[in-house]
Design a protein around this motif. Structure first.
Motif, short mmCIF file in Angstrom:
data_model
loop_
_atom_site.label_atom_id
_atom_site.label_comp_id
_atom_site.label_asym_id
_atom_site.label_seq_id
_atom_site.Cartn_x
_atom_site.Cartn_y
_atom_site.Cartn_z
N ASP A 187 0.79 -1.23 0.00
CA ASP A 187 0.00 0.00 0.00
C ASP A 187 0.83 1.28 0.00
O ASP A 187 0.28 2.37 0.13
CB ASP A 187 -0.95 0.00 1.20
CG ASP A 187 -1.96 -1.15 1.12
OD1 ASP A 187 -2.40 -1.46 0.00
OD2 ASP A 187 -2.27 -1.73 2.17
N ARG A 190 2.59 1.59 -5.34
CA ARG A 190 1.54 2.02 -6.26
C ARG A 190 2.14 2.61 -7.54
O ARG A 190 1.67 2.34 -8.65
CB ARG A 190 0.60 3.02 -5.58
CG ARG A 190 -0.34 2.34 -4.56
CD ARG A 190 -1.46 3.26 -4.12
NE ARG A 190 -0.98 4.45 -3.42
CZ ARG A 190 -0.74 4.51 -2.11
NH1 ARG A 190 -0.97 3.46 -1.36
NH2 ARG A 190 -0.32 5.63 -1.56
N THR A 205 3.47 -0.23 -9.62
CA THR A 205 2.35 -0.90 -10.29
C THR A 205 1.91 -0.11 -11.53
O THR A 205 1.66 -0.69 -12.59
CB THR A 205 1.18 -1.11 -9.32
OG1 THR A 205 1.64 -1.91 -8.22
CG2 THR A 205 0.01 -1.80 -9.99
N ARG A 206 1.82 1.21 -11.40
CA ARG A 206 1.45 2.04 -12.56
C ARG A 206 2.51 1.93 -13.66
O ARG A 206 2.17 1.85 -14.85
CB ARG A 206 1.28 3.50 -12.15
CG ARG A 206 -0.01 3.77 -11.40
CD ARG A 206 -0.28 5.27 -11.26
NE ARG A 206 0.80 5.99 -10.61
CZ ARG A 206 0.92 6.18 -9.29
NH1 ARG A 206 0.02 5.67 -8.47
NH2 ARG A 206 1.95 6.86 -8.80
#
Length: 159
Positions: free
Chosen positions: A130, A135, A138-139
């Motif tokens: 998290d 994040r 991941t993008r």
């Protein structure tokens, strides 16, 4: 790997990370009687089922990035193990729809829990699943997966 990683290409590092992940998942799901590829198929089916979908083998192949023939082979093996049901699509008699059996859903839930633990370990150096870094990672992976690749383009241009 860290010292070698400084001079490695992004392609080599992606390949190494994918191999590290594949081996870790294979080992983690083996006690459940699954391989990494079977897990990928079943976890995808589980997610689609939760969304109210009953995909064809072709749609599942597109979703997972696996070859349609390989998805068919995996589905047959999982059907023989009592984990997946294959039925003719009422709208297209040539297509097979896939769904998890009750036993398949149970095994998949357990496998997802195990693989989530691996994902926690993998993303810990980025601050955990998290974290802002995870994040962003991941993008960036999504952007790379969305980039079209045509292995024949460079060969044709050089001819």
């Amino acid at each position: 790997m860290s010292s070698a990683a400084e001079s490695a290409t992004a392609g080599f590092l992606v390949w190494r990370l994918s191999m590290k992940w594949r081996v870790a998942v294979d080992r983690a799901v083996a006690p459940l009687g699954l391989t990494h590829a079977q897990y990928a198929l079943m976890a995808s089916l589980y997610g689609m089922w939760r969304s109210g979908l009953r995909p064809s083998q072709r749609r599942l192949a597109d979703h997972t990035g696996l070859e349609p023939l390989y998805v068919s082979k995996l589905a047959r093996a999982l059907e023989a193990a009592g984990l997946v049901a294959r039925t003719r699509d009422p709208n297209d008699p040539r297509a097979m729809q896939l769904s998890l059996t009750e036993q398949g859903r149970d095994v998949t839930r357990r496998a997802i829990k195990v693989v989530q633990g691996l994902l926690d370990q993998l993303l810990e150096p980025l601050g955990g699943q998290d974290s802002p870094r995870a994040r962003r990672f991941t993008r960036e992976l999504t952007a790379l997966l969305d980039a079209p690749l045509d292995p024949h383009t460079d060969d044709e241009e050089q001819s």
